[in-house]
Scaffold this active site. Structure first.
Site, PDB file in Angstrom:
ATOM      1  N   HIS A  83      64.063  30.104 -21.347  1.00 17.28           N
ATOM      2  CA  HIS A  83      63.094  28.867 -20.715  1.00 17.28           C
ATOM      3  C   HIS A  83      61.646  29.190 -21.014  1.00 17.28           C
ATOM      4  O   HIS A  83      61.373  30.621 -21.047  1.00 17.28           O
ATOM      5  CB  HIS A  83      63.568  28.781 -19.283  1.00 17.28           C
ATOM      6  CG  HIS A  83      64.740  28.545 -19.168  1.00 17.28           C
ATOM      7  ND1 HIS A  83      65.342  27.641 -18.025  1.00 17.28           N
ATOM      8  CD2 HIS A  83      66.015  28.617 -19.799  1.00 17.28           C
ATOM      9  CE1 HIS A  83      66.557  27.562 -17.869  1.00 17.28           C
ATOM     10  NE2 HIS A  83      67.062  28.148 -18.968  1.00 17.28           N
ATOM     11  N   LYS A  84      61.091  28.107 -20.998  1.00 20.96           N
ATOM     12  CA  LYS A  84      59.530  28.240 -21.051  1.00 20.96           C
ATOM     13  C   LYS A  84      58.871  28.751 -19.685  1.00 20.96           C
ATOM     14  O   LYS A  84      59.300  28.489 -18.651  1.00 20.96           O
ATOM     15  CB  LYS A  84      58.952  26.601 -21.280  1.00 20.96           C
ATOM     16  CG  LYS A  84      57.396  26.725 -21.276  1.00 20.96           C
ATOM     17  CD  LYS A  84      56.800  25.153 -21.413  1.00 20.96           C
ATOM     18  CE  LYS A  84      55.414  25.362 -21.445  1.00 20.96           C
ATOM     19  NZ  LYS A  84      54.770  24.063 -21.656  1.00 20.96           N
TER      20      LYS A  84
END
Length: 211
Positions: A83-84
């Protein structure tokens, strides 16, 4: 004496839980060498189910060498699981659509660890978990239920969560010699003739084999 055919799915008569992995995979981003097997009494032919978050648009590969032994439940987390992390929230809003897809960040914003590479003659124990981009050296041993978050040097034994060094199997000079010998690249008939040397602990006797 030539040994079992690497082109068979199940090399052991009467034991369908043992499967040569390269003969069961369809994903071109998974590359597996001869004689590497997966041992699982529940659908050993479906090894790909253990390669998780492996999305083709990301392009990362899982590369496994020759003569590796993978126990039941071994799993590989690939880069698609990331995930970012540079923003305030790590929640993947964009995957749910309904207008949220407009917030999708570029792929370059996501952590990318590269290909996951497993060397030759590697033993990975029951329920071990290999994280994205990890490189495991030749002759390494991964203990059961380990979580491997960083590279593993050749001919070491690691275990735990996160996996840490348990012991070196050989000295650094011996490891260098074994890497030079690289018996896994020999023709299979030569390997078959010299199994006693390969399975013993005398590195110089193994190195004395003339091809």
């Amino acid at each position: 004496m030539h040994g079992p055919s690497p082109d068979n799915k199940h090399p052991m008569d009467g034991f369908p839980q043992i499967c040569f992995i390269k003969n069961t995979i369809n994903n071109p981003h998974i590359v597996v060498g001869d004689y590497s097997y997966y041992d699982d009494p529940e659908d050993s032919e479906n090894f790909e189910r253990n390669v998780l978050y492996h999305y083709p648009f990301i392009g990362d590969k899982l590369i496994i060498g020759k003569f590796c032994a993978l126990a039941r439940g071994v799993k590989f987390i690939m880069n698609g699981a990331n995930h970012k992390l540079s923003g305030i929230s790590s929640y993947p809003f964009q995957i749910f659509g309904n207008g949220w897809e407009k917030s999708a960040p570029p792929l370059s914003d996501f952590p990318y660890k590269g290909d996951t590479q497993i060397g030759n003659d590697v033993w990975i124990g029951y329920d071990a978990l290999i994280m994205p981009g990890v490189k495991i050296g030749n002759g390494a041993v991964i203990s059961s239920r380990s979580v491997v978050t960083r590279d593993v040097p050749a001919y070491t034994v690691v275990g735990g969560n996160p996996a840490k060094l348990i012991k070196h199997r050989f000295t650094l000079d011996q490891v260098a010699r074994l890497e030079e010998i690289a018996w896994w690249n020999w023709p299979v008939d030569i390997i078959s003739q010299h199994l006693p040397e390969i399975m013993a602990g005398d590195i110089e006797a193994l190195g004395a084999v003339i091809l």
